[in-house]
Design an enzyme around this catalytic site. Sequence first.
Site, PDB file in Angstrom:
ATOM      1  N   HIS A  34      -6.914  -5.770   2.236  1.00 45.54           N
ATOM      2  CA  HIS A  34      -5.782  -5.222   2.995  1.00 45.54           C
ATOM      3  C   HIS A  34      -5.201  -6.325   3.883  1.00 45.54           C
ATOM      4  CE1 HIS A  34      -6.744  -0.855   2.270  1.00 45.54           C
ATOM      5  NE2 HIS A  34      -7.957  -1.343   2.117  1.00 45.54           N
ATOM      6  N   HIS A  42     -10.023  -5.030  -3.283  1.00 41.27           N
ATOM      7  CA  HIS A  42      -8.688  -5.258  -2.729  1.00 41.27           C
ATOM      8  C   HIS A  42      -8.827  -5.662  -1.280  1.00 41.27           C
ATOM      9  CE1 HIS A  42      -9.808  -1.050  -2.451  1.00 41.27           C
ATOM     10  NE2 HIS A  42      -9.148  -1.002  -1.309  1.00 41.27           N
ATOM     11  N   ASN A  88     -12.744  -3.024   2.673  1.00 39.99           N
ATOM     12  CA  ASN A  88     -13.738  -1.953   2.623  1.00 39.99           C
ATOM     13  C   ASN A  88     -14.625  -2.206   1.419  1.00 39.99           C
ATOM     14  OD1 ASN A  88     -12.758  -0.420   4.858  1.00 39.99           O
ATOM     15  ND2 ASN A  88     -11.062   0.272   3.589  1.00 39.99           N
ATOM     16  N   GLN A  97     -15.014   2.247   0.003  1.00 41.22           N
ATOM     17  CA  GLN A  97     -13.823   2.039  -0.827  1.00 41.22           C
ATOM     18  C   GLN A  97     -13.396   3.339  -1.475  1.00 41.22           C
ATOM     19  OE1 GLN A  97     -15.992  -1.523  -2.891  1.00 41.22           O
ATOM     20  NE2 GLN A  97     -13.970  -1.371  -3.829  1.00 41.22           N
ATOM     21  N   ASP A 112       0.850  -1.184   0.000  1.00 42.66           N
ATOM     22  CA  ASP A 112       0.000   0.000   0.000  1.00 42.66           C
ATOM     23  C   ASP A 112       0.894   1.245   0.000  1.00 42.66           C
ATOM     24  OD1 ASP A 112      -3.209   0.569   1.038  1.00 42.66           O
ATOM     25  OD2 ASP A 112      -1.767   2.230   1.034  1.00 42.66           O
ATOM     26  N   ILE A 113       0.550   2.193  -0.850  1.00 47.50           N
ATOM     27  CA  ILE A 113       1.390   3.387  -1.025  1.00 47.50           C
ATOM     28  C   ILE A 113       1.365   4.287   0.222  1.00 47.50           C
ATOM     29  CG2 ILE A 113      -0.307   4.988  -2.022  1.00 47.50           C
ATOM     30  CD1 ILE A 113       1.785   5.464  -4.299  1.00 47.50           C
TER      31      ILE A 113
HETATM   32  P1  AMP Z   1      -9.711   1.533   0.283  1.00 47.00           P
HETATM   33  O1  AMP Z   1     -10.119   2.713   1.092  1.00 47.00           O
HETATM   34  O2  AMP Z   1     -10.005   0.220   0.958  1.00 47.00           O
HETATM   35  O3  AMP Z   1     -10.273   1.620  -1.131  1.00 47.00           O
HETATM   36  O4  AMP Z   1      -8.145   1.574   0.169  1.00 47.00           O
HETATM   37  C1  AMP Z   1      -7.455   1.931  -0.975  1.00 47.00           C
HETATM   38  C2  AMP Z   1      -5.996   1.809  -0.655  1.00 47.00           C
HETATM   39  O5  AMP Z   1      -5.259   1.858  -1.861  1.00 47.00           O
HETATM   40  C3  AMP Z   1      -5.478   2.924   0.256  1.00 47.00           C
HETATM   41  O6  AMP Z   1      -4.935   2.337   1.444  1.00 47.00           O
HETATM   42  C4  AMP Z   1      -4.406   3.607  -0.592  1.00 47.00           C
HETATM   43  O7  AMP Z   1      -3.292   4.039   0.148  1.00 47.00           O
HETATM   44  C5  AMP Z   1      -4.044   2.515  -1.600  1.00 47.00           C
HETATM   45  N1  AMP Z   1      -3.533   2.989  -2.880  1.00 47.00           N
HETATM   46  C6  AMP Z   1      -4.064   3.932  -3.698  1.00 47.00           C
HETATM   47  N2  AMP Z   1      -3.328   4.079  -4.803  1.00 47.00           N
HETATM   48  C7  AMP Z   1      -2.290   3.212  -4.697  1.00 47.00           C
HETATM   49  C8  AMP Z   1      -1.165   2.888  -5.521  1.00 47.00           C
HETATM   50  N3  AMP Z   1      -0.947   3.504  -6.697  1.00 47.00           N
HETATM   51  N4  AMP Z   1      -0.286   1.948  -5.086  1.00 47.00           N
HETATM   52  C9  AMP Z   1      -0.494   1.347  -3.904  1.00 47.00           C
HETATM   53  N5  AMP Z   1      -1.530   1.592  -3.085  1.00 47.00           N
HETATM   54  C10 AMP Z   1      -2.425   2.512  -3.468  1.00 47.00           C
END
Ligand code: AMP
Length: 110
Positions: free
Chosen positions: A98, A96, A85, A90, A29-30
Amino acid sequence: MDCIFCKIVNKDINADILFENDFFIVFSDIKPSAEIHKLIVPKRHIDNLLSFNDAEVLEYWSSLVDTINVVSDLLKTKDFKIVVNNGNLQQVKHLHIHFLSGMNVNDKVN
Ligand code: AMP
Ligand code: ZN
């Protein structure tokens, strides 16, 4: 479709990829919420947890458990938390899972 996780699957944008198999890709996760924060992402675009059809749900579930086992082995921990989520909770509208472990594992994920 303009989907950031599809772009990672297709290698159009970079990610810190841990591994991938036929069904899933796993990357960092970024913006990590815990010491270890990976995202387990189906390679096919699936909107959310409720979007599987009956024919595919069992093979995806089976593959997901296999994938979690591999992540657990690679990261050498069986102490982890899985968070999904869904819907309006989301940020990214591509399913995805986590995978959280280590310090701050009980912090909120979004
Ligand atoms: P959610 O709120 O469950 O949709 O979480 C989305 C997750 O994706 C968040 O924790 C972000 O930090 C992560 N995210 C968004 N863009 C990227 C990316 N390019 N590379 C890795 N993680 C990402
Ligand atoms: Zn997608």
